[in-house]
Design an enzyme around this catalytic site. Structure first.
Site, PDB file in Angstrom:
ATOM      1  CB  CYS A 157       7.167  34.856 -61.667  1.00  0.00           C
ATOM      2  SG  CYS A 157       8.196  33.292 -61.127  1.00  0.00           S
ATOM      3  CG  ASN A 217      13.757  32.458 -60.066  1.00  0.00           C
ATOM      4  OD1 ASN A 217      15.162  33.117 -60.291  1.00  0.00           O
ATOM      5  ND2 ASN A 217      13.577  32.335 -58.865  1.00  0.00           N
ATOM      6  CG  HIS A 230       8.743  39.228 -51.454  1.00  0.00           C
ATOM      7  ND1 HIS A 230       9.258  37.833 -51.784  1.00  0.00           N
ATOM      8  CD2 HIS A 230       8.103  39.782 -52.545  1.00  0.00           C
ATOM      9  CE1 HIS A 230       9.075  37.509 -52.803  1.00  0.00           C
ATOM     10  NE2 HIS A 230       8.392  38.325 -53.505  1.00  0.00           N
ATOM     11  CD  GLU A 244       8.582  30.898 -54.963  1.00  0.00           C
ATOM     12  OE1 GLU A 244       7.223  31.210 -55.593  1.00  0.00           O
ATOM     13  OE2 GLU A 244       9.334  31.049 -55.481  1.00  0.00           O
ATOM     14  CB  CYS A 279      11.949  33.310 -54.336  1.00  0.00           C
ATOM     15  SG  CYS A 279      10.717  34.166 -54.296  1.00  0.00           S
ATOM     16  N   GLY A 280      13.191  34.705 -57.199  1.00  0.00           N
ATOM     17  CA  GLY A 280      13.780  36.033 -57.871  1.00  0.00           C
ATOM     18  C   GLY A 280      13.117  37.170 -57.158  1.00  0.00           C
ATOM     19  CB  THR A 281       9.865  38.705 -56.378  1.00  0.00           C
ATOM     20  OG1 THR A 281       9.360  37.503 -56.211  1.00  0.00           O
ATOM     21  CG2 THR A 281       9.515  39.112 -57.920  1.00  0.00           C
ATOM     22  N   GLY A 282      11.957  37.309 -54.217  1.00  0.00           N
ATOM     23  CA  GLY A 282      12.204  37.266 -53.001  1.00  0.00           C
ATOM     24  C   GLY A 282      13.683  37.468 -52.792  1.00  0.00           C
TER      25      GLY A 282
HETATM   26  N1  LIG Z   1       5.158  32.798 -55.320  1.00  0.00           N
HETATM   27  C1  LIG Z   1       5.255  34.318 -55.488  1.00  0.00           C
HETATM   28  C2  LIG Z   1       5.259  34.273 -57.189  1.00  0.00           C
HETATM   29  C3  LIG Z   1       6.384  33.691 -57.740  1.00  0.00           C
HETATM   30  C4  LIG Z   1       7.782  34.447 -57.137  1.00  0.00           C
HETATM   31  C5  LIG Z   1       9.095  33.562 -57.367  1.00  0.00           C
HETATM   32  N2  LIG Z   1       9.020  32.250 -58.077  1.00  0.00           N
HETATM   33  C6  LIG Z   1       9.925  34.573 -58.110  1.00  0.00           C
HETATM   34  O1  LIG Z   1      10.905  34.034 -58.794  1.00  0.00           O
HETATM   35  O2  LIG Z   1      10.046  35.766 -58.046  1.00  0.00           O
HETATM   36  C7  LIG Z   1       3.805  34.805 -55.111  1.00  0.00           C
HETATM   37  O3  LIG Z   1       2.808  34.134 -54.992  1.00  0.00           O
HETATM   38  O4  LIG Z   1       3.949  36.361 -55.229  1.00  0.00           O
END
Ligand SMILES: N[C@H](CCC[C@H](N)C(=O)O)C(=O)O
Length: 276
Positions: A75, A77, A161, A210, A219-222
């Protein structure tokens, strides 16, 4: 059981953060879903548990749970909020923090201006590791849904993703297409779905539906996955400003096999306690 917690957010992607070093919260999926409820609980996108590390040369471990109670690998963020949390609570005096997650070891650097840079590691592109149901790696994949062919890019930052290029994020079918793609058979572990509008070779707008939550303000990883997919498709350069509904992140990625650096803010909203 009484639990002390801190409510935080990264660009409006919000978290309940628990010091699980001085407390031993016993939270199963049902308890997490109840706490995540915005009417009957605290309300959050993800729960972050801060724990002692189980590996050497690491400062902390932190575990991440979506609002639906599912534990996830990464995650972005949340990582920044984790770093602010452990510094503000004097659990460490370091400005460079090594943290163990389900995805591996991440290094976080707290900058003088309060922003935090996270070394997100190298994106995972091999389809069977994202995972997606494809045999050959490609910059663009397709799937059939509701009699239409959907084109997408795919990357994992430890979590999966899918990224779609759209003409305008404001009119992108996030609410209608997001949940259908999240649970599409193409994605064995479900998927986070990004809708990316390319504004320039160093600038995009992005909305993310998400996995396990729904659309979030950021969404940081997004943002990382969108920068990777955009670069692989020849649309973006190595440094990108990502405009999310909750604010901006800076992503730097020199290219395949290289670490990606994400930089952005982290905010504490309030401290609280709740009796379960
Ligand atoms: N929902 C994401 C996890 C949180 C990612 C997101 N909140 C971020 O900031 O990267 C998943 O199931 O992989």
């Amino acid at each position: 059981m009484r639990i002390r917690f801190t409510k935080m957010h990264g660009l409006g992607n919000d978290f309940m953060v628990i010091d699980a070093i001085s407390q031993q919260p016993q939270l199963d999926g049902a308890a997490i879903r109840k706490l995540a409820d915005r009417q009957f609980g605290i309300g959050f996108d993800q729960l972050l548990l801060v724990e002692c590390p189980t590996k050497p040369d690491v400062d902390f471990r932190y575990r991440i749970y979506n609002a639906d109670g599912s534990e996830v690998e990464n995650c972005g963020n949340g990582a920044r909020c984790f770093a602010k949390f452990v510094r503000d609570r004097r659990l460490t005096g370091k400005s460079s923090i090594a943290v163990q997650t389900a995805n591996g070891i991440m290094t976080l650097n707290v900058q003088a201006d309060g922003r935090i840079s996270a070394d997100m590691g190298a994106p995972i592109l091999a389809p069977q590791e994202v995972p997606i149901q494809q045999t050959e790696q490609a910059c663009v994949y397709t799937l059939e849904l509701d009699n239409q062919t959907i084109e997408f890019g795919a990357a994992s930052m430890g979590n999966p993703h899918a990224v779609l290029v759209v003409d305008n994020v404001e009119t992108a079918p996030v609410e209608s297409l997001g949940p259908k793609l999240e649970t599409h058979p193409m994605f064995p572990n479900r998927v986070n779905v990004g809708f990316m509008q390319v504004l320039a070779r160093n600038e995009i707008s992005l909305r993310v539906f998400e996995r396990g939550v729904g659309e979030t303000l950021a969404c940081g990883t997004g943002a990382c996955a969108a920068a990777v997919v955009g670069q692989l498709q020849g649309l973006l350069d190595s440094q990108v400003t990502v405009h999310l509904p909750g604010g901006d992140l800076t992503i730097q990625w020199p290219g395949p096999g290289q670490s990606l650096i994400m930089t952005g803010p982290a905010v504490t909203v309030y401290q609280g306690q709740i009796r379960l």
